[in-house]
Design an enzyme around this catalytic site. Structure first.
Site, mmCIF file in Angstrom:
data_model
loop_
_atom_site.group_PDB
_atom_site.id
_atom_site.type_symbol
_atom_site.label_atom_id
_atom_site.label_comp_id
_atom_site.label_asym_id
_atom_site.label_seq_id
_atom_site.Cartn_x
_atom_site.Cartn_y
_atom_site.Cartn_z
ATOM 1 N N LYS A 13 0.833 -1.214 0.000
ATOM 2 C CA LYS A 13 0.000 0.000 0.000
ATOM 3 C C LYS A 13 0.865 1.261 0.000
ATOM 4 O O LYS A 13 0.613 2.192 -0.743
ATOM 5 C CB LYS A 13 -0.914 0.041 1.236
ATOM 6 C CG LYS A 13 -1.904 -1.088 1.345
ATOM 7 C CD LYS A 13 -2.885 -0.855 2.492
ATOM 8 C CE LYS A 13 -2.245 -0.728 3.871
ATOM 9 N NZ LYS A 13 -1.534 -1.933 4.333
ATOM 10 N N ARG A 127 11.994 -6.678 5.103
ATOM 11 C CA ARG A 127 11.857 -5.253 4.772
ATOM 12 C C ARG A 127 12.842 -4.396 5.573
ATOM 13 O O ARG A 127 13.038 -4.605 6.763
ATOM 14 C CB ARG A 127 10.426 -4.827 5.093
ATOM 15 C CG ARG A 127 10.124 -3.412 4.676
ATOM 16 C CD ARG A 127 8.661 -3.254 4.465
ATOM 17 N NE ARG A 127 7.960 -2.930 5.705
ATOM 18 C CZ ARG A 127 6.686 -2.561 5.736
ATOM 19 N NH1 ARG A 127 5.980 -2.506 4.636
ATOM 20 N NH2 ARG A 127 6.113 -2.282 6.881
ATOM 21 N N ARG A 160 12.212 -1.910 10.992
ATOM 22 C CA ARG A 160 11.242 -1.284 11.889
ATOM 23 C C ARG A 160 10.949 -2.234 13.036
ATOM 24 O O ARG A 160 10.827 -3.434 12.829
ATOM 25 C CB ARG A 160 9.936 -1.012 11.126
ATOM 26 C CG ARG A 160 9.875 0.350 10.523
ATOM 27 C CD ARG A 160 8.740 0.483 9.544
ATOM 28 N NE ARG A 160 7.446 -0.025 10.021
ATOM 29 C CZ ARG A 160 6.328 0.026 9.298
ATOM 30 N NH1 ARG A 160 6.349 0.539 8.089
ATOM 31 N NH2 ARG A 160 5.196 -0.452 9.773
ATOM 32 N N ARG A 171 0.253 -7.977 14.114
ATOM 33 C CA ARG A 171 -0.354 -7.048 13.154
ATOM 34 C C ARG A 171 -1.270 -7.795 12.187
ATOM 35 O O ARG A 171 -2.337 -7.297 11.817
ATOM 36 C CB ARG A 171 0.743 -6.311 12.368
ATOM 37 C CG ARG A 171 1.465 -5.287 13.225
ATOM 38 C CD ARG A 171 2.766 -4.844 12.582
ATOM 39 N NE ARG A 171 2.565 -4.074 11.366
ATOM 40 C CZ ARG A 171 3.520 -3.890 10.453
ATOM 41 N NH1 ARG A 171 4.708 -4.422 10.599
ATOM 42 N NH2 ARG A 171 3.275 -3.153 9.398
#
Ligand code: AMP
Length: 218
Positions: A13, A127, A160, A171
């Site tokens: 997204k 990531r 992160r 999540r």
């Protein structure tokens, strides 16, 4: 272009939102990016939100709704926006409808990026995010030219905190329980456009443009 991007964490997204922002000269409101800036600047809002984000939970609706309402009211944002990461539950979707109505605006469409769980896990685990500009890379699928260094601004790449395995699972659980029902919510309203989110950034971008081309007047 007045659009919501829907999809699990790691569905792309954020990447597609950056592209659509440029292409359609729209305001990009990325809920997670806005929150992370508040956290790193240690604002009162950031202090309140930080603990929720670190655990992979949603920050309270009222906080998120206030942020988005303020941003939508800025400049011409209510007329051209790409919302990424908001709404994330039915209460936020209802709130969005009300805030847009107040601004004499409405949602045109919801692009739903469908990505299976195992792909999400692989994407998020590898990531790496730039501490300075927020650009994202992937150890395997989209590595930076120099390991650990952002191609765009030479900032430091890091993982992160909420991209660690146990937080990713939390999540995903929150997504499946709270956010996924929005697909049915927007389908019922005739706003949902589903897209296969598996593939390279360019492949998904091409599918998104094709879908938007069918929908938006030239
Ligand atoms: P993201 O970068 O979109 O994956 O968001 C990172 C984290 O920010 C989420 O795991 C939540 O803790 C928080 N967050 C982002 N968007 C929202 C939202 N619409 N409502 C509540 N919390 C959010």
């Amino acid at each position: 272009m007045r659009l919501v991007l829907l999809g699990p964490p790691g569905s792309g997204k954020g990447t597609q939102a950056r592209f659509l922002e440029d292409r359609f000269k729209a305001c990009r409101l990325s809920a997670g990016d806005i929150l992370r800036t508040e956290v790193s600047e240690k604002t009162p809002l950031g202090r309140e939100a930080g603990a929720f984000i670190a655990k992979g939970q949603l920050v309270p609706d009222r906080l998120m709704e206030n942020i988005i309402e303020t941003r939508l009211a800025e400049g011409a944002c209510a007329r051209a926006f790409v919302l990424d990461g908001f709404p994330r539950n039915v209460a936020q979707a209802n709130a969005l409808e009300i805030m847009l109505r107040k601004l004499a605006s409405s949602l045109q469409l919801v692009l739903y990026l469908r990505v299976p769980r195992e792909v999400v896990l692989e994407r998020l685990g590898g990531r790496r995010t730039c501490r300075d500009c927020g650009a994202m890379f992937h150890e395997k699928f989209d590595p930076p030219r120099r390991p650990g260094v952002c191609d765009r601004c030479r900032g430091e790449l890091h993982q992160r905190e909420d991209d660690r395995e146990e937080t990713i699972l939390a999540r995903l659980g929150v997504y499946e329980e709270e956010t996924l029902p929005l697909a049915a919510y927007y389908r019922q309203r005739g706003l949902l456009h589903e897209l296969d989110g598996v593939g390279t950034v360019e492949e998904v971008r091409a599918r998104a443009l094709k879908e938007l081309g069918r929908f938006l007047p030239r």
